[in-house]
Motif scaffolding. Structure first.
Motif, PDB file in Angstrom:
ATOM      1  N   VAL A  46       0.837  -1.195   0.000  1.00 15.97           N
ATOM      2  CA  VAL A  46       0.000   0.000   0.000  1.00 15.97           C
ATOM      3  C   VAL A  46       0.873   1.247   0.000  1.00 15.97           C
ATOM      4  O   VAL A  46       0.598   2.222  -0.720  1.00 15.97           O
ATOM      5  N   ALA A  47       1.940   1.255   0.815  1.00 15.54           N
ATOM      6  CA  ALA A  47       2.836   2.417   0.851  1.00 15.54           C
ATOM      7  C   ALA A  47       3.471   2.664  -0.516  1.00 15.54           C
ATOM      8  O   ALA A  47       3.558   3.815  -0.978  1.00 15.54           O
ATOM      9  N   ARG A  48       3.910   1.616  -1.168  1.00 15.26           N
ATOM     10  CA  ARG A  48       4.516   1.792  -2.484  1.00 15.26           C
ATOM     11  C   ARG A  48       3.490   2.244  -3.514  1.00 15.26           C
ATOM     12  O   ARG A  48       3.807   3.004  -4.424  1.00 15.26           O
ATOM     13  N   ASP A  49       2.269   1.763  -3.375  1.00 20.28           N
ATOM     14  CA  ASP A  49       1.225   2.221  -4.293  1.00 20.28           C
ATOM     15  C   ASP A  49       0.955   3.720  -4.119  1.00 20.28           C
ATOM     16  O   ASP A  49       0.557   4.398  -5.071  1.00 20.28           O
ATOM     17  N   LEU A  50       1.195   4.238  -2.920  1.00 17.15           N
ATOM     18  CA  LEU A  50       1.021   5.665  -2.665  1.00 17.15           C
ATOM     19  C   LEU A  50       2.265   6.473  -3.017  1.00 17.15           C
ATOM     20  O   LEU A  50       2.286   7.693  -2.837  1.00 17.15           O
ATOM     21  N   GLY A  51       3.307   5.807  -3.501  1.00 21.86           N
ATOM     22  CA  GLY A  51       4.538   6.504  -3.861  1.00 21.86           C
ATOM     23  C   GLY A  51       5.576   6.528  -2.766  1.00 21.86           C
ATOM     24  O   GLY A  51       6.573   7.249  -2.872  1.00 21.86           O
ATOM     25  N   GLY A  52       5.373   5.756  -1.694  1.00 20.11           N
ATOM     26  CA  GLY A  52       6.330   5.712  -0.594  1.00 20.11           C
ATOM     27  C   GLY A  52       6.911   4.323  -0.403  1.00 20.11           C
ATOM     28  O   GLY A  52       7.003   3.534  -1.342  1.00 20.11           O
ATOM     29  N   ASP A  53       7.284   3.995   0.848  1.00 18.87           N
ATOM     30  CA  ASP A  53       7.860   2.674   1.110  1.00 18.87           C
ATOM     31  C   ASP A  53       7.855   2.439   2.622  1.00 18.87           C
ATOM     32  O   ASP A  53       7.629   3.349   3.419  1.00 18.87           O
ATOM     33  N   VAL A  54       8.120   1.193   2.995  1.00 20.51           N
ATOM     34  CA  VAL A  54       8.282   0.796   4.398  1.00 20.51           C
ATOM     35  C   VAL A  54       9.616   0.068   4.507  1.00 20.51           C
ATOM     36  O   VAL A  54       9.898  -0.841   3.714  1.00 20.51           O
ATOM     37  N   ARG A  98      12.343  -1.422  14.416  1.00 23.38           N
ATOM     38  CA  ARG A  98      11.909  -0.095  13.969  1.00 23.38           C
ATOM     39  C   ARG A  98      11.356  -0.226  12.557  1.00 23.38           C
ATOM     40  O   ARG A  98      12.027  -0.763  11.666  1.00 23.38           O
ATOM     41  N   ALA A  99      10.113   0.264  12.342  1.00 27.61           N
ATOM     42  CA  ALA A  99       9.503   0.317  11.013  1.00 27.61           C
ATOM     43  C   ALA A  99       9.340   1.790  10.635  1.00 27.61           C
ATOM     44  O   ALA A  99       8.746   2.563  11.394  1.00 27.61           O
ATOM     45  N   VAL A 100       9.876   2.160   9.488  1.00 25.30           N
ATOM     46  CA  VAL A 100       9.850   3.543   9.036  1.00 25.30           C
ATOM     47  C   VAL A 100       9.014   3.625   7.761  1.00 25.30           C
ATOM     48  O   VAL A 100       9.322   2.949   6.768  1.00 25.30           O
ATOM     49  N   VAL A 101       7.961   4.464   7.812  1.00 23.35           N
ATOM     50  CA  VAL A 101       7.098   4.687   6.652  1.00 23.35           C
ATOM     51  C   VAL A 101       7.468   6.039   6.048  1.00 23.35           C
ATOM     52  O   VAL A 101       7.458   7.057   6.749  1.00 23.35           O
ATOM     53  N   THR A 102       7.790   6.057   4.770  1.00 28.30           N
ATOM     54  CA  THR A 102       8.039   7.319   4.059  1.00 28.30           C
ATOM     55  C   THR A 102       7.005   7.455   2.947  1.00 28.30           C
ATOM     56  O   THR A 102       6.670   6.483   2.271  1.00 28.30           O
ATOM     57  N   LEU A 103       6.515   8.672   2.785  1.00 31.49           N
ATOM     58  CA  LEU A 103       5.483   8.965   1.789  1.00 31.49           C
ATOM     59  C   LEU A 103       5.833  10.265   1.079  1.00 31.49           C
ATOM     60  O   LEU A 103       6.655  11.046   1.585  1.00 31.49           O
ATOM     61  N   PRO A 104       5.233  10.515  -0.085  1.00 29.28           N
ATOM     62  CA  PRO A 104       5.427  11.829  -0.712  1.00 29.28           C
ATOM     63  C   PRO A 104       5.005  12.917   0.260  1.00 29.28           C
ATOM     64  O   PRO A 104       3.922  12.850   0.851  1.00 29.28           O
ATOM     65  N   GLY A 105       5.886  13.911   0.466  1.00 25.35           N
ATOM     66  CA  GLY A 105       5.727  14.733   1.646  1.00 25.35           C
ATOM     67  C   GLY A 105       5.186  16.122   1.469  1.00 25.35           C
ATOM     68  O   GLY A 105       4.976  16.630   0.389  1.00 25.35           O
ATOM     69  N   ALA A 106       4.942  16.731   2.634  1.00 23.74           N
ATOM     70  CA  ALA A 106       4.531  18.118   2.767  1.00 23.74           C
ATOM     71  C   ALA A 106       5.443  18.738   3.824  1.00 23.74           C
ATOM     72  O   ALA A 106       6.111  18.029   4.572  1.00 23.74           O
ATOM     73  N   PRO A 107       5.514  20.081   3.926  1.00 24.73           N
ATOM     74  CA  PRO A 107       6.395  20.715   4.918  1.00 24.73           C
ATOM     75  C   PRO A 107       6.047  20.309   6.341  1.00 24.73           C
ATOM     76  O   PRO A 107       4.889  20.023   6.672  1.00 24.73           O
ATOM     77  N   ALA A 108       7.062  20.271   7.182  1.00 22.48           N
ATOM     78  CA  ALA A 108       6.858  19.899   8.581  1.00 22.48           C
ATOM     79  C   ALA A 108       6.146  21.013   9.336  1.00 22.48           C
ATOM     80  O   ALA A 108       6.229  22.186   8.978  1.00 22.48           O
ATOM     81  N   VAL A 109       5.436  20.643  10.381  1.00 23.83           N
ATOM     82  CA  VAL A 109       4.776  21.597  11.275  1.00 23.83           C
ATOM     83  C   VAL A 109       5.328  21.406  12.673  1.00 23.83           C
ATOM     84  O   VAL A 109       6.089  20.488  12.944  1.00 23.83           O
ATOM     85  N   THR A 110       4.939  22.280  13.590  1.00 16.02           N
ATOM     86  CA  THR A 110       5.451  22.205  14.959  1.00 16.02           C
ATOM     87  C   THR A 110       5.007  20.914  15.632  1.00 16.02           C
ATOM     88  O   THR A 110       3.808  20.614  15.658  1.00 16.02           O
ATOM     89  N   PRO A 111       5.929  20.097  16.144  1.00 18.93           N
ATOM     90  CA  PRO A 111       5.536  18.826  16.763  1.00 18.93           C
ATOM     91  C   PRO A 111       4.695  19.046  18.010  1.00 18.93           C
ATOM     92  O   PRO A 111       4.855  20.025  18.727  1.00 18.93           O
ATOM     93  N   HIS A 112       3.802  18.140  18.266  1.00 19.98           N
ATOM     94  CA  HIS A 112       3.059  18.130  19.508  1.00 19.98           C
ATOM     95  C   HIS A 112       2.684  16.694  19.845  1.00 19.98           C
ATOM     96  O   HIS A 112       2.795  15.812  19.013  1.00 19.98           O
ATOM     97  N   VAL A 113       2.231  16.457  21.036  1.00 20.08           N
ATOM     98  CA  VAL A 113       1.938  15.116  21.530  1.00 20.08           C
ATOM     99  C   VAL A 113       0.455  14.857  21.428  1.00 20.08           C
ATOM    100  O   VAL A 113      -0.362  15.701  21.756  1.00 20.08           O
ATOM    101  N   ARG A 114       0.085  13.689  20.914  1.00 21.57           N
ATOM    102  CA  ARG A 114      -1.316  13.274  20.856  1.00 21.57           C
ATOM    103  C   ARG A 114      -1.479  12.008  21.685  1.00 21.57           C
ATOM    104  O   ARG A 114      -0.653  11.103  21.601  1.00 21.57           O
ATOM    105  N   ALA A 115      -2.538  11.925  22.447  1.00 12.69           N
ATOM    106  CA  ALA A 115      -2.836  10.710  23.218  1.00 12.69           C
ATOM    107  C   ALA A 115      -3.598   9.758  22.328  1.00 12.69           C
ATOM    108  O   ALA A 115      -4.625  10.131  21.742  1.00 12.69           O
ATOM    109  N   PRO A 116      -3.142   8.510  22.139  1.00 11.27           N
ATOM    110  CA  PRO A 116      -3.808   7.585  21.230  1.00 11.27           C
ATOM    111  C   PRO A 116      -5.083   6.994  21.784  1.00 11.27           C
ATOM    112  O   PRO A 116      -5.838   6.381  21.052  1.00 11.27           O
ATOM    113  N   GLY A 117      -5.350   7.140  23.088  1.00  4.21           N
ATOM    114  CA  GLY A 117      -6.547   6.510  23.644  1.00  4.21           C
ATOM    115  C   GLY A 117      -6.168   5.561  24.757  1.00  4.21           C
ATOM    116  O   GLY A 117      -5.055   5.606  25.293  1.00  4.21           O
TER     117      GLY A 117
END
Length: 485
Positions: free
Chosen positions: A437-445, A456-475
């Motif tokens: 799926v990642a490769r179909d989107l133009g990225g890779d794992v 460690r699994a690293v997902v790379t995708l066609p990108g956009a500029p970075a924004v200020t990092p913040h923490v999200r609670a997953p639940g």
């Protein structure tokens, strides 16, 4: 009607012989155009040659009429009158049409034109030189005649000069005969040249056809030859090869789906069938509740397998429309979906960072769900998801995967001999789906070593500029990511 029987055509007839090839049709068309052009050119050349020669004769007779008129005006009329061209005739006629003076090429008793013609043309000429083509000449079948009114010894007179058109007709006849011989020869030569050039130009087309025929007969993968010249045919060959590659990839997905379904569904189907047969043979010894408890996991496993196989079969089947995807939201949703299983194993999930990428929301979420679920099944105590611009990293503190096996685990239903085995609850397709799926989107794992010693699994995708990092609670089951495991 048999497959080889000729088909009916409109009008009740049947197709006759084989239609002309494209090469023959183009040759006939080009030859026809050239033949028409040559004929038109030949006619135009004949007309130009004739008009040019007549114009030259007009100059001769006009000049002769002017010369004789000047001699008459000066009362210096010689005997005979001077002429220069072959067949040229010059005469001075009185009002009654009699010959007053003549060149040596004509008789003094036979005027060039009859009196009526001279009188009519004299009125038309006025004081100018009149030039006409006539068949009324006494000396030639066709002649070009110039006429000018003069006065001789106080009486009206007429100067007449003529040259025969026999030479013009001879030149035109010779030209037409030459063209009659040359045009067919040139047309034939052009036809042979055009056919030869078309044969060379269409040779790549025939190569493409033959290669396509071989691919069709083989019924398997293949490619078409790409011409060396970077032209329209080369572009067509590349496009057709891309189409063949997509068709082969689609066929390969279908074959893989059938093979995988047949292979992987065999065990749960056999287990379910065995349970049903035991229950049928010993209904008293196999209560319904126990039967349902045994069938439930196998049915769930079959459903998971079918769902995953369908996902793999659809990946790359059609182009996807990409848009900006919030990676932090997708990572939080993936962590939330894995939280119940993580809580059951006392594994904490942390998501931090922010970023966006180009892709599809469903595709990105599926990739992250599979990677986070895989990490949660194998982690010892902690899974950390770090989101960045067009990149997501999933770390766990489990047993990890040896470097030599990190590419193998992306293959379907691969079983490893160490602790990260499929029996931990997956279908054996999670990583394969994530990468495809990642490769179909133009990225890779890609896989590597986590800081905590796990995977460690690293997902790379066609990108956009970075924004200020913040923490999200997953639940449920996730912490704030303030510490690393």
């Amino acid at each position: 009607m048999s497959a080889r029987e000729p088909a009916d055509v409109p009008g009740g007839g049947r197709r006759g012989g084989r239609a002309l090839s494209l090469r023959d049709r183009l040759t006939l068309l080009a030859t026809g155009v050239v033949a028409v052009a040559l004929v038109a050119g030949a006619l135009a050349l004949s007309a130009v040659v004739g008009a040019g020669r007549v114009a030259a004769l007009d100059d001769v007779v006009r000049a002769r009429a002017a010369t004789v008129a000047a001699l008459v005006a000066d009362d210096r009329v010689p005997d005979p009158l001077p002429v220069a061209e072959p067949g040229e005739v010059a005469q001075v006629l009185d009002a009654g049409g009699g010959v007053l003076a003549s060149s040596a090429t004509a008789s003094r008793t036979l005027p060039v034109l009859d009196a009526a013609t001279v009188a009519r043309w004299r009125r038309e000429a006025g004081g100018d030189v009149l030039v006409r083509t006539t068949a009324a000449s006494a000396y030639d079948a066709q002649a070009r005649v110039a006429l000018r009114a003069v006065t001789l010894d106080g009486a009206p007179a007429t100067v007449v000069a003529s040259v025969p058109l026999d030479e013009v007709r001879g030149v035109l006849d010779a030209t037409r005969l030459a063209l009659l011989l040359v045009v067919p020869v040139l047309t034939l030569g052009v036809a042979l040249l055009v056919r030869t050039l078309l044969g060379r130009a269409l040779a790549p087309v025939e190569d493409l056809r033959a290669a396509a025929d071989r691919v069709a007969l083989a019924g398997g993968p293949g490619s078409l030859p790409v011409p060396a010249a970077d032209d329209e045919l080369a572009a067509l060959a590349r496009t057709l090869n891309a189409m063949l590659d997509r068709l082969e990839a689609s066929a390969a997905r279908q074959r893989a789906f059938v093979a995988d379904a047949a292979h992987e569904l065999r065990s749960p189907v056999a287990a379910a069938r065995a349970a049903v047969e035991v229950a049928r043979a010993h209904p008293d010894a196999y209560p319904v509740d126990e039967l349902l408890a045994d069938l439930g996991p196998e049915v769930a496993r079959m459903q998971a397998l079918v769902d995953d196989l369908l996902v793999l079969a659809r990946v790359g089947a059609t182009p996807v429309a990409r848009a900006t995807v919030d990676l932090a939201a997708a990572a939080a949703e993936a962590a939330a979906s894995a939280a119940p299983a993580a809580e059951a194993r006392a594994v904490t999930l942390a998501v931090r960072g922010d970023g966006t990428a180009l892709g599809t929301d469903d595709g990105v979420r599926r990739v992250l769900r599979n990677l986070v679920a895989n990490a949660a099944r194998h982690a010892t105590s902690r899974v950390e998801v770090v989101v960045g611009p067009a990149c997501v990293t999933v770390d766990d503190d489990g047993p990890g995967i040896a470097p030599g096996d990190r590419e193998r685990v992306f293959e379907r239903f691969v079983r490893l001999d160490d602790a990260r085995v499929r029996d931990a609850g997956g279908s054996g397709l999670g990583l394969a789906i994530a990468r495809e799926v990642a490769r179909d989107l133009g990225g890779d794992v890609a896989l590597g070593d986590a800081p905590a010693g796990g995977l460690r699994a690293v997902v790379t995708l066609p990108g956009a500029p970075a924004v200020t990092p913040h923490v999200r609670a997953p639940g449920p089951g996730a912490d704030d990511g303030s510490s690393r495991g």
